[in-house]
Design a protein around this motif. Structure first.
Motif, PDB file in Angstrom:
ATOM      1  N   ILE A  46       4.404  -8.437  -2.035  1.00 38.95           N
ATOM      2  CA  ILE A  46       3.588  -8.265  -0.249  1.00 38.95           C
ATOM      3  C   ILE A  46       3.628  -9.642   0.307  1.00 38.95           C
ATOM      4  O   ILE A  46       3.610 -10.085   1.634  1.00 38.95           O
ATOM      5  CB  ILE A  46       2.464  -7.609  -0.404  1.00 38.95           C
ATOM      6  N   THR A  81       9.463  -7.687   5.194  1.00 40.64           N
ATOM      7  CA  THR A  81       9.881  -7.233   3.793  1.00 40.64           C
ATOM      8  C   THR A  81      10.341  -8.644   3.847  1.00 40.64           C
ATOM      9  O   THR A  81      10.482  -8.674   2.478  1.00 40.64           O
ATOM     10  CB  THR A  81      10.675  -5.814   4.057  1.00 40.64           C
ATOM     11  N   ILE A 131       7.655  -3.706   4.269  1.00 37.86           N
ATOM     12  CA  ILE A 131       6.214  -3.907   4.120  1.00 37.86           C
ATOM     13  C   ILE A 131       6.149  -4.356   5.161  1.00 37.86           C
ATOM     14  O   ILE A 131       6.774  -5.316   6.555  1.00 37.86           O
ATOM     15  CB  ILE A 131       6.333  -5.460   3.516  1.00 37.86           C
ATOM     16  N   CYS A 179       2.605  -1.054   3.707  1.00 31.55           N
ATOM     17  CA  CYS A 179       3.636  -0.583   2.235  1.00 31.55           C
ATOM     18  C   CYS A 179       3.861   0.561   1.799  1.00 31.55           C
ATOM     19  O   CYS A 179       2.870   1.416   1.474  1.00 31.55           O
ATOM     20  CB  CYS A 179       3.055  -1.395   0.496  1.00 31.55           C
ATOM     21  N   LEU A 203      -1.892  -3.261   7.358  1.00 30.56           N
ATOM     22  CA  LEU A 203      -1.124  -3.576   6.858  1.00 30.56           C
ATOM     23  C   LEU A 203      -0.452  -2.658   5.508  1.00 30.56           C
ATOM     24  O   LEU A 203      -1.175  -1.336   5.712  1.00 30.56           O
ATOM     25  CB  LEU A 203      -1.911  -4.826   5.315  1.00 30.56           C
TER      26      LEU A 203
END
Length: 266
Positions: free
Chosen positions: A53, A72, A64, A10, A8
């Motif tokens: 998220i 995203t 994201i 961000c 992941l």
């Protein structure tokens, strides 16, 4: 040899509500198999960050990336179906249904799109649900109505529902809030077993004993942005974290805790 990419990512994630900036350009990455802990004072933006998220609240800005894909603008149901599951601070379940029925619903809708839902869940869904209940220790209460469950079992039910979707990453939002010491220890052991199975975990928690016992890395948020990032042992060393969040009393207790941990290490 090619380095593996984070599960992941961000980048400058932002969420505004009118003039209020609840999440302010938050950036982080989470490696596969990691347990990342997020702390911070009430109103710091932690749960809103989770909501963005996991697709519950749309981002106002930023990007994201999950498992190599830009997600995203992806909806919460699709994110769940591709491997992103979460629990909530408040109990999220159908009180009038049984424990097993709740987890079956999660397993049925959380693993694949259902444009034309069938009348029956099917054997695969039932197995995913019963396996999840076994995992969290609720198999003996499968037939009980959710309304009859105590606080710990309701929290375990949310984790079971999330695990029944077969996630790659699990977001836990204050999983031990309101629990006693023995119950907290039970959840610590459960999360460690999930990690041993290869699951990646991101958790929010105010109970520092829980947060620091599990996390390999800790983020502290304040006013929607990142205040601190580092290993658990360094949280109490940061003066700003102590000033806005921990306080001197907690700082001293944490210092003693980590000093004892170092002495006990062979």
């Amino acid at each position: 040899m090619t380095e593996s990419k984070p599960l992941l990512i961000c980048e400058d994630v932002t969420r505004r509500f009118g003039s209020l900036v609840a999440v302010d350009r938050m950036s982080m990455s989470v490696e596969k198999g990691e347990i990342l802990g997020i702390g911070g004072p009430n109103g710091a933006g932690k749960t809103t960050f989770f909501d963005v998220i996991t697709g519950i609240t749309p981002a106002s800005g930023g990007r994201i990336v999950f498992d190599g894909h830009d997600v995203t603008r992806m909806s919460a149901d699709r994110l769940c179906q591709i491997g992103m599951a979460r629990t909530f601070q408040l109990n999220a379940a159908f009180d009038h249904m049984t424990v097993l029925e709740n987890v079956e619903i999660a397993a049925y809708y959380g693993r694949a799109p259902r444009l034309f839902p069938g009348l029956r869940m099917g054997s695969e869904t039932r197995k995913a649900a019963t396996d999840a209940l076994d995992l969290v220790g609720l198999s003996g209460k499968a037939g009980k109505l959710v309304a009859e469950l105590p606080v710990l079992d309701r929290k375990l039910l949310m984790i079971a529902g999330a695990m029944a979707t077969q996630p790659k990453i699990l977001f836990l939002d204050e999983p031990v809030g309101g629990l006693n010491s023995d119950e907290i220890d039970f959840v610590i052991d459960l999360v460690r077993r999930l990690m041993a199975g290869g699951l990646t975990v991101v958790l929010i928690e105010h109970v520092m004993r829980f947060l620091l016992a599990l996390s390999s890395r800790v983020l502290i948020m304040h006013h929607g942005s990142l205040l601190f990032e580092g290993p658990p042992a360094q949280v109490a060393e940061n003066d700003r974290v102590v000033e806005v969040y921990l306080g001197q009393g907690t700082r001293e207790r944490l210092k003693k805790h980590f000093a004892v941990s170092v002495e006990a290490t062979p």
